[in-house]
Design a protein around this motif. Sequence first.
Motif, PDB file in Angstrom:
ATOM      1  N   ILE A 284       7.217 -14.898  54.650  1.00 51.08           N
ATOM      2  CA  ILE A 284       6.701 -14.899  53.278  1.00 51.08           C
ATOM      3  C   ILE A 284       5.544 -15.893  53.215  1.00 51.08           C
ATOM      4  N   THR A 285       4.435 -15.485  52.643  1.00 56.37           N
ATOM      5  CA  THR A 285       3.339 -16.406  52.378  1.00 56.37           C
ATOM      6  C   THR A 285       3.291 -16.651  50.879  1.00 56.37           C
ATOM      7  N   TRP A 286       3.510 -17.896  50.506  1.00 54.88           N
ATOM      8  CA  TRP A 286       3.630 -18.263  49.089  1.00 54.88           C
ATOM      9  C   TRP A 286       2.349 -18.952  48.648  1.00 54.88           C
ATOM     10  N   TYR A 287       1.703 -18.407  47.608  1.00 58.01           N
ATOM     11  CA  TYR A 287       0.513 -19.006  47.008  1.00 58.01           C
ATOM     12  C   TYR A 287       0.926 -19.648  45.681  1.00 58.01           C
ATOM     13  N   PRO A 288       1.348 -20.911  45.699  1.00 59.59           N
ATOM     14  CA  PRO A 288       1.953 -21.501  44.501  1.00 59.59           C
ATOM     15  C   PRO A 288       0.988 -21.620  43.329  1.00 59.59           C
TER      16      PRO A 288
ATOM     17  N   GLN B 296      -1.214 -19.567  42.469  1.00 61.16           N
ATOM     18  CA  GLN B 296      -1.414 -18.230  41.905  1.00 61.16           C
ATOM     19  C   GLN B 296      -0.098 -17.574  41.488  1.00 61.16           C
ATOM     20  N   ARG B 297       0.998 -18.308  41.672  1.00 61.55           N
ATOM     21  CA  ARG B 297       2.341 -17.805  41.323  1.00 61.55           C
ATOM     22  C   ARG B 297       2.613 -16.459  41.990  1.00 61.55           C
ATOM     23  N   THR B 298       2.181 -16.347  43.222  1.00 58.82           N
ATOM     24  CA  THR B 298       2.278 -15.090  43.965  1.00 58.82           C
ATOM     25  C   THR B 298       2.872 -15.358  45.337  1.00 58.82           C
ATOM     26  N   ALA B 299       3.602 -14.380  45.861  1.00 57.02           N
ATOM     27  CA  ALA B 299       4.126 -14.455  47.222  1.00 57.02           C
ATOM     28  C   ALA B 299       3.881 -13.129  47.925  1.00 57.02           C
ATOM     29  N   MET B 300       3.506 -13.214  49.182  1.00 57.49           N
ATOM     30  CA  MET B 300       3.258 -12.024  50.000  1.00 57.49           C
ATOM     31  C   MET B 300       4.411 -11.902  50.997  1.00 57.49           C
TER      32      MET B 300
END
Length: 586
Positions: free
Chosen positions: A267-271, A273-277
């Motif tokens: 999981i790649t978490w972009y905190p 941007q409140r988004t996770a890939m």
Amino acid sequence: MRATFLLLFLLLLSGHAPAPALALPPRPPVRCATGGGCVLSNAYGAWSSDRADCPVSAVAYPASEPEVVAAVARASAAGARVKVVSGFAHTIPKLACPGGGGGGNASTLLISTARLAGVEVDAAARTVTADAGAPLRAVIDAAEARGLSLAAAPYWEGVSVGGLVSTGSHGSSWWGRGGAVHDHVVGLRLVAPAGEADGWATVLPLRRGDELFPAALVSLGLLGVVTKITLSLEPRFKRSITYEYRDDSTIQDDFAAHAARHEFADITWYPSQRTAMYRVDDRAPLSASGDGVNDFIGFQATPIAANAALRALETTLERSKNVRGKCALAAAESAAKRLVGNGLKNNGLLFTGYPVVGYQGKMQTSGSCARSPAADLLGACGWDPRFHGISFYESTAIFSPARFRDFALDVKRLRDAAGAESLCGVDVYNGLLVRFVKASAAHLGQPEDSVVVDFNYYRASDPAGPRLGEDVWEEVEQLAFVKHGARPHWAKNRLVAFAGVQGKYPRWGLFAAAKRRLDPRGLFDSPWSDEVVGGVETDRGDGCALDGRCVCSEDKHCSPGQGYYCRQGLVFAEARVCRYSVSQNQ
């Protein structure tokens, strides 16, 4: 909006459009002057402990195990300090520096495995035996050519087999033997120092079940010189990868199910941007259509001029404290990656949509910027220090699953307290990369099934230079390693991450006993490796907290002259961080 598109355009120019077909390969880690004297540096041009090259008295380039034995015997007879380096040197702590060198009476020897690079596949036994200096890519390609696959590999392929095993490098999997490469080792050969009666050096062939095998797996170069490693293989297979983008509201609750559901999940978490890939990554039958390639964007060759321009842009944003600009850069970076499938290519050339299916050998690791002929000067790896490209810290914390859940919730609380924009700095790079490794038999491997979190963030060219969100990322670091007891990755991290490290590895005592047995004179020790494995903070000088050499306890450990003072954390009250204030009394 116009600024965002401009930044996106710059990022496309700097590697997110088709990259140069060829690139300048990385410089060798060991460089010797014509008149004598050699220095060692890592691939980034800066270590975690300092930014100075490591001087060494002598360098040996053995091409066979007998030549390694001869080199160790000479050093052992002379009582010289010895360290080992590969032809890549991507380790961030200064583990490979023997100390001494360039001055004083200390005699040091650096053994390079760059010429120790043979690879032999035993198809019947489903194993591959590689010399310690063999590039990972060469091992993978040799196995695939014989209809076999290596199940685990780190995401970056520009490493040697000996280096990646000795430092606990890994991919991502809770399935089978797991994502750590050392857990797929079935045998190795180690050259250790000895006494005069034994010729000053001895060769130890070790296999699973041998008493010293668990110590030798992840040895950090402290036991001797690993010369050969035998890895288990599997029948060749394909993989199918899809990236799914979701909001991050449930990441703390669904990460374990994701890892259990998909063999090579991450999981790649972009905190900010409140988004996770979420990486949906599983085996596919050989009959599945597709000849895809994983050519991760961050590891592609990029134009040298664009690398320098991108670094200059980020430095300008940092120095002007332009938070909006940093967040626009992060948004552009994420959009560019999403547009091109993060570097996945369906036919080896372009990304045309999910899923991307390809052979394991082309999907499990990447690093095209590191394997190009020297004839072309168009591009390079983005962090190549010769061209003033990107420079970053890399923190890697390894959690128990329960503690990772608590850590993720604390990061969200910190986001609420500091503002989402304060977290943009990590999203400019690769967010928080969440991976999975299984419990290991190695004494310095993971004692339980674990969650690994990597995050990169801006490193100033000046060690006394603070950065945007300085306090936030110091608090994240202390949340991980102090409050939640995370274990540091041996080959990454700033020095503060190693505080109390021996107490975090339950079998440290067994490793230390093996070390005393194999190297009782401490020939493979050095002040630099002692900083890491000792986990004792030694630098309390002015500005030491800015470069991760200490946790601040006084304002002078930050940079009061630039408005950075030592304060308690916003969420973790026991944290001590360098926070920017217009006044010392704020």
